[in-house]
Design an enzyme around this catalytic site. Structure first.
Site, PDB file in Angstrom:
ATOM      1  N   SER A  36       8.680 -34.259 -84.504  1.00 21.90           N
ATOM      2  CA  SER A  36       8.835 -33.173 -85.463  1.00 21.90           C
ATOM      3  C   SER A  36      10.386 -32.687 -85.558  1.00 21.90           C
ATOM      4  O   SER A  36      10.360 -32.199 -86.564  1.00 21.90           O
ATOM      5  CB  SER A  36       8.051 -32.099 -85.190  1.00 21.90           C
ATOM      6  OG  SER A  36       6.530 -32.130 -85.528  1.00 21.90           O
ATOM      7  N   TYR A  77       1.857 -23.075 -86.893  1.00 20.27           N
ATOM      8  CA  TYR A  77       2.667 -24.313 -86.947  1.00 20.27           C
ATOM      9  C   TYR A  77       1.750 -25.533 -87.631  1.00 20.27           C
ATOM     10  O   TYR A  77       0.515 -25.627 -87.064  1.00 20.27           O
ATOM     11  CB  TYR A  77       3.301 -24.997 -85.666  1.00 20.27           C
ATOM     12  CG  TYR A  77       4.080 -25.844 -85.717  1.00 20.27           C
ATOM     13  CD1 TYR A  77       5.280 -25.866 -85.951  1.00 20.27           C
ATOM     14  CD2 TYR A  77       3.640 -27.366 -85.629  1.00 20.27           C
ATOM     15  CE1 TYR A  77       6.119 -26.903 -85.874  1.00 20.27           C
ATOM     16  CE2 TYR A  77       4.465 -28.424 -85.624  1.00 20.27           C
ATOM     17  CZ  TYR A  77       5.941 -28.296 -85.695  1.00 20.27           C
ATOM     18  OH  TYR A  77       6.818 -29.393 -85.938  1.00 20.27           O
TER      19      TYR A  77
END
Length: 398
Positions: free
Chosen positions: A92, A196
């Site tokens: 990420s 998230y």
């Protein structure tokens, strides 16, 4: 893969982890740490190997110049040590690259952060309470959209753990990933919370393509990789093979205490797309964060947007901007950072707010390791011991 890893490496929840540390040298600037300003960093890397990580790779660039270090091995079979130019999957950390593309497009007047998702992707975000007419591009980038995180889907978790060898070469389109999320209810109404979600950045990549008329990978290459000369950084798309040079990546595919360690180097990263597909090196990641935090990639207005951070909930010391997050370390140093977890690889890159002191690390393991300890060691001169510190937790395709 252990339960801990499922939550960290797949769900993408920004957790606050208590990490212990004790001063090896005074927690001050590098200039105040004696003859070896990276002694603590080196010790923290070696501690990761003692804890079970096959190998650790690290590089920092700061007032004392550049430093490169490694511990353990890149290959458990040949015992080759990790090398400075080895590539690895960054997970990420990819999100900041995606964010830069959209922010540059905004600076050019091609989109607005307050545009709705539905404006660019009509009808894509619909189902079980999701509605792209109520969600903005900004809310995608700072994870306040409420959109379900597709890597929390039970089927996706199974494919990346117990079903890894059956599904590792599967090809996934971005729309398929979004549709997995649409089969679930949202976490909250847009703007009413923080969670998230990798789905946010899959949608961001799709919007970047719609705005430009070019593939997402092309936009990252022409806007970031090319101008910064990040020659070791690639976007593999649906290719499962790592570019040379690279070591091996290791993972555990079930939660048993004595679970076998598997070589999980080769897999199709299309399931991560704009949320986590990039392959890079510690050197390229440092160069990227130096430019990003130094204001060399975005105009002043978009730089402010990048660094406008929202709370991540609870008592977490982490606040989240647009593809980057910030926290204050135990010694009072503020850093901007992002970590990344993907099968066989856990990474982190960080920088002081002015971009002058950057650090990047990679662990070739996904079931153990503590990237927060490496950051604390580099910026505060601390190694594992007795003082609790806030944590940067590895997630996704985070």
């Amino acid at each position: 893969m252990k339960v801990r890893t499922i939550h960290r490496a797949l769900m993408g929840a920004l957790a606050t982890v208590a990490v212990t540390a004790t001063a090896l040298t005074a927690p001050a600037s590098a200039a105040g740490r004696g003859t070896d300003p990276h002694a603590a960093t080196r010790s923290a890397m070696e501690a990761q190997v003692r804890a079970g990580v096959p190998g650790v790779l690290g590089q920092s660039v700061g007032e004392d110049g550049g430093w490169q270090g490694s511990a353990g091995v890149a290959d458990r079979t040949t015992h080759r040590p990790r090398a400075a130019h080895d590539r690895f999957r960054v997970g990420s950390i990819t999100k900041a690259f995606t964010s830069v593309v959209l922010l540059q497009q905004e600076a050019e007047g091609k989109l607005r952060l307050d545009d709705t998702v539905d404006h660019w992707l009509p009808g894509v975000v619909r189902g079980h309470g999701h509605d792209g007419r109520e969600i903005t591009v900004r809310q995608l980038l700072n994870h306040t959209s409420g959109i379900f995180n597709y890597t929390e889907d039970a089927g996706v978790r199974e494919d990346l753990t117990s079903g890894f060898y059956r599904h590792r070469f599967d090809v996934h389109t971005p729309r398929q990933l979004v549709d997995i999320a649409m089969a679930h209810a949202p976490d909250f109404r847009p703007g009413r919370g923080w969670h998230y979600s990798n789905t946010n950045y899959v949608l961001a990549g799709m919007i970047a393509e719609k705005v430009s008329g070019r593939p997402y990978a092309t936009e990252v290459t022409r806007r970031v990789l090319g101008p910064l000369h990040l020659r070791a950084t690639t976007l593999p798309g649906d290719s499962p093979w790592m570019p040379d040079p690279h070591g091996r990546a290791y993972g555990k595919l079930d939660s048993a205490p004595d679970a076998k360690i598997h070589d999980v180097t080769d897999f199709n990263p299309s399931w991560a797309y704009a949320a986590g597909e990039i392959v890079s090196t510690t050197g390229d990641l440092n160069r990227f964060y130096h430019a990003l935090l130094g204001g060399k990639l975005l105009p002043e207005h978009q730089q402010r947007e990048l660094l406008t951070a929202v709370p991540t909930g609870g008592e977490s010391p982490i606040t989240y901007g647009l593809g980057v997050y910030t926290t204050t370390l135990s010694c009072g140093v503020k850093v901007w950072a992002h970590d990344g977890g993907i099968p066989g690889s856990t990474s982190v890159v960080s920088s002081t707010p002015d971009g002058r002191h950057t650090a990047a690390f990679n662990l070739n393991a996904d079931w153990t390791g503590d990237v927060m300890a490496l950051i604390e060691a580099e910026y505060c001169g601390k190694v594992p011991g007795t003082v609790a510190s806030p944590g940067l937790d590895a997630s996704p395709a985070r």
